[in-house]
Write a protein that holds these residues in place. Structure first.
Motif, PDB file in Angstrom:
ATOM      1  N   LEU A   1      15.099 -11.505  -6.581  1.00  0.00           N
ATOM      2  CA  LEU A   1      15.029 -10.058  -6.372  1.00  0.00           C
ATOM      3  C   LEU A   1      13.667  -9.515  -6.780  1.00  0.00           C
ATOM      4  N   ALA A   2      13.130  -9.998  -7.903  1.00  0.00           N
ATOM      5  CA  ALA A   2      11.807  -9.552  -8.346  1.00  0.00           C
ATOM      6  C   ALA A   2      10.732  -9.917  -7.336  1.00  0.00           C
ATOM      7  N   THR A   3      10.907 -11.016  -6.633  1.00  0.00           N
ATOM      8  CA  THR A   3       9.928 -11.454  -5.638  1.00  0.00           C
ATOM      9  C   THR A   3       9.999 -10.620  -4.373  1.00  0.00           C
ATOM     10  N   VAL A   4      11.214 -10.346  -3.922  1.00  0.00           N
ATOM     11  CA  VAL A   4      11.403  -9.741  -2.604  1.00  0.00           C
ATOM     12  C   VAL A   4      11.384  -8.216  -2.644  1.00  0.00           C
ATOM     13  N   LEU A   5      11.968  -7.631  -3.685  1.00  0.00           N
ATOM     14  CA  LEU A   5      12.140  -6.178  -3.710  1.00  0.00           C
ATOM     15  C   LEU A   5      10.836  -5.401  -3.572  1.00  0.00           C
ATOM     16  N   PRO A   6       9.736  -5.753  -4.263  1.00  0.00           N
ATOM     17  CA  PRO A   6       8.501  -4.979  -4.090  1.00  0.00           C
ATOM     18  C   PRO A   6       7.982  -4.993  -2.654  1.00  0.00           C
ATOM     19  N   VAL A   7       8.105  -6.133  -1.984  1.00  0.00           N
ATOM     20  CA  VAL A   7       7.644  -6.227  -0.601  1.00  0.00           C
ATOM     21  C   VAL A   7       8.509  -5.368   0.307  1.00  0.00           C
ATOM     22  N   VAL A   8       9.830  -5.483   0.153  1.00  0.00           N
ATOM     23  CA  VAL A   8      10.751  -4.715   0.984  1.00  0.00           C
ATOM     24  C   VAL A   8      10.561  -3.218   0.753  1.00  0.00           C
ATOM     25  N   ALA A   9      10.400  -2.820  -0.511  1.00  0.00           N
ATOM     26  CA  ALA A   9      10.214  -1.399  -0.820  1.00  0.00           C
ATOM     27  C   ALA A   9       8.954  -0.857  -0.172  1.00  0.00           C
ATOM     28  N   GLY A  10       7.872  -1.622  -0.250  1.00  0.00           N
ATOM     29  CA  GLY A  10       6.627  -1.173   0.364  1.00  0.00           C
ATOM     30  C   GLY A  10       6.750  -1.045   1.871  1.00  0.00           C
TER      31      GLY A  10
ATOM     32  N   ALA B   1       9.445  -0.599   3.615  1.00  0.00           N
ATOM     33  CA  ALA B   1      10.373   0.473   3.954  1.00  0.00           C
ATOM     34  C   ALA B   1       9.726   1.847   3.871  1.00  0.00           C
ATOM     35  N   LEU B   2       8.685   1.974   3.038  1.00  0.00           N
ATOM     36  CA  LEU B   2       8.026   3.268   2.858  1.00  0.00           C
ATOM     37  C   LEU B   2       6.963   3.572   3.911  1.00  0.00           C
TER      38      LEU B   2
ATOM     39  N   LEU C   1       0.800  -1.226   0.000  1.00  0.00           N
ATOM     40  CA  LEU C   1       0.000   0.000   0.000  1.00  0.00           C
ATOM     41  C   LEU C   1       0.833   1.277   0.000  1.00  0.00           C
ATOM     42  N   PRO C   2       1.938   1.379   0.766  1.00  0.00           N
ATOM     43  CA  PRO C   2       2.689   2.653   0.760  1.00  0.00           C
ATOM     44  C   PRO C   2       3.209   3.062  -0.605  1.00  0.00           C
ATOM     45  N   LEU C   3       3.361   2.118  -1.519  1.00  0.00           N
ATOM     46  CA  LEU C   3       3.827   2.457  -2.862  1.00  0.00           C
ATOM     47  C   LEU C   3       2.842   3.357  -3.600  1.00  0.00           C
ATOM     48  N   ALA C   4       1.600   3.426  -3.137  1.00  0.00           N
ATOM     49  CA  ALA C   4       0.612   4.316  -3.757  1.00  0.00           C
ATOM     50  C   ALA C   4       1.041   5.766  -3.649  1.00  0.00           C
TER      51      ALA C   4
END
Length: 535
Positions: free
Chosen positions: A206-215, A217-218, A163-166
């Motif tokens: 990386l494609a699996t984990v990065l979106p979750v970690v980025a969200g 972290a935000l 959600l924070p990626l919004a």
């Protein structure tokens, strides 16, 4: 004596996993999983797993099989998601509009499935697979027959890691992150069965984990504190009968209900049971607005604070508009915003000649006039309030334009009484929760019959009502002025995803790539030596 294996048997290729029926069942289960990730269930984490299943079903397939599997995935998703259309239309229509719309929307996901098999042959496949899927959400918002953006992947994420990626890239980025994580995991699982060098798994991992970690972290950066004070807002939910399309002839009852609930709220305010609001919000189409309205003037004057009134407004030439009007206690009716995104077949009839074949009311139904493009922002109660009317919550630009025009608070008046006691109201509330984070604003949802809610800028629901009850909500909400990166970027994340998807699809069919190129190590420069059945 040693048994010998016939030469033909020894040379037979190993059967690829899963067989066709297994892939079909996997696509079916994945479509169901995507549906289950949507409100009213709090199962946001099912959405990326749905794309993991879809990615495995499509793994190593040709375009024709991808089209079919994608269509099955889409049909299993849209049929239960949109079943509330039957409550709206009633028995006289039968299931055909619901089935027809579901099939039309599933065709987009069929096309996505076919294109996924093309771009999965490229290095970095999860990125291109996710871009293709999300890019196809753009055209289905306008075609056919006016489009229907319901069921966008981002709307499954009113809470959770993505959600924070919004706040960074809006609904397109949230949807891209969900699908990227899912497709990345699919390729990771497919490759791990035969890879010899663990280093080759780095890309899909990386494609699996990065979106979750980025969200995740935000999350600390998602702002919810007041920046220009607070406003005490009251929401009036007058209720409506659960009669679907027959509500069209009961507008007087709808108005009476909202007047009565407002008077009960006023009594509670005078008795000190609830705080005095600074602003009162009525839902969409709660009254007809024709000429003067002494009773509404008197009600607003008794409150002593302005109202935002959702109503059906009649232009001088007799054409109706769906509007929100500022009603001031001293000066009466004032500025208004007219809904820009009208509901196909509900507020206007596209392709009347075709619609006449299945709709008995076409010749008796006039078209509403959409707004002229002015931002959905009204100055009221000492601030600027964005007014996103019902169906507009599914589109990105109305709320964004309102915030750019100075809105410090968003309201979402809606009339969901047409759609029965099913999931539609909860699905729409999820959109408002996403918009809250996308724009860093509290969202006040005012529904005729529920679900009304006060949504915090972090997407959390502070207060809400039940369906088909008369109720009021009073709460203090923060006013915020800062714009998010999503507001500043505007539609560029969507444009970039569409461009990336087109470029990837062209690269996937470029000369020099065999039409039946193996897809087992799709997207990471390897080749798949496993045999693949045709189709």
């Amino acid at each position: 004596m040693t048994a010998t294996v016939p030469e033909t048997a020894a040379a037979a290729p190993r059967r690829a996993w899963p067989p066709r029926l297994g892939r079909l069942l996997l696509a079916t289960a994945s479509g169901l999983a995507l549906y289950l990730s949507f409100a009213p269930r709090d199962l946001w984490w099912l959405a990326p797993l749905a794309f993991t299943g879809l990615g495995l079903a499509l793994h190593g397939r040709r375009v024709r099989a991808g089209l079919g599997l994608g269509f099955v995935f889409g049909l299993v998703f849209f049929l239960p998601l949109l079943v509330w259309l039957n409550d709206f239309l009633g028995a006289e229509f039968g299931p055909w509009p619901w089935l027809g719309l579901s099939v039309a929307l599933a065709a987009y996901l069929g096309l996505a499935g076919g294109l996924v098999t093309v771009v999965s042959r490229l290095p970095g496949a999860p990125v291109w697979m996710a871009a293709v899927y999300i890019a196809l959400e753009t055209p289905r918002a306008w075609f056919p027959l006016g489009g229907f953006p319901w069921g966008r992947v981002a709307f499954s994420q009113p809470e959770g890691a993505f959600l924070p990626l919004a706040a960074v890239g809006g609904a397109p980025l949230v949807g891209f992150a969900v699908t990227l994580a899912g497709f990345g995991l699919a390729i990771l699982l497919a490759r791990s069965r035969r890879v010899r060098h663990p280093r080759a798994l780095a890309g899909p991992a990386l494609a699996t984990v990065l979106p979750v970690v980025a969200g995740l972290a935000l999350w600390p950066a998602v702002g919810a504190e007041p920046q220009s004070g607070t406003l005490t807002v009251a929401v009036v939910q007058g209720n409506a009968p659960d009669v679907g399309l027959a509500l069209q002839g009961r507008r007087a009852e709808l108005r009476a209900n909202h007047l009565a609930e407002s008077e009960r709220l006023l009594a509670d305010v005078r008795a000190g049971r609830v705080p005095r609001p600074d602003l009162v919000v009525w839902p969409e189409s709660a009254t007809d607005i024709r000429g003067s309205d002494p009773r509404l003037d008197r009600l607003v004057a008794d409150f002593g604070v302005p109202f935002l009134v959702g109503g059906l407004y009649w232009l001088p030439d007799g054409t109706p508009q769906n509007v929100v009007v500022v009603w001031d206690p001293d000066t009466g009716r004032g500025a208004r915003y007219a809904k820009q995104e009208l509901v196909p077949f509900g507020e206007y009839i596209p392709a009347r000649a075709i619609a006449r074949l299945v709709t008995p009311f076409v010749d008796d139904t006039g078209d509403m006039r959409p707004g002229d493009g002015d931002p959905a922002a009204l100055r009221v109660a000492g601030t600027v309030v964005g007014t996103i009317i019902c169906y507009e919550a599914a589109y990105d630009y109305p709320a964004r334009d309102a915030v750019r025009a100075g809105a410090e608070l968003l309201t979402a008046p809606t009339n969901n009484a047409w759609y029965g006691p099913g999931e539609m109201s909860y699905q729409q509330l999820a959109m408002s929760r996403l918009r809250a984070v996308e724009h860093g604003r509290a969202v006040v949802v005012a529904a005729t019959s529920g679900v009304s809610a006060i949504v915090r800028p972090d997407g959390g629901v502070a207060r809400s009502t039940d369906l088909f009850t008369a109720a009021s909500l009073v709460a203090e909400v923060p006013l915020r002025r800062a714009t998010t990166l999503s507001d500043r970027l505007g539609a560029w994340p969507e444009y970039v995803l569409v461009g990336v998807a087109v470029a990837a699809a062209l690269a996937g069919v470029a000369p020099g790539r065999r039409a039946g190129a193996p897809g087992g190590d799709t997207g990471h420069g390897g080749t798949d030596t496993a045999a693949r059945p045709a189709g």
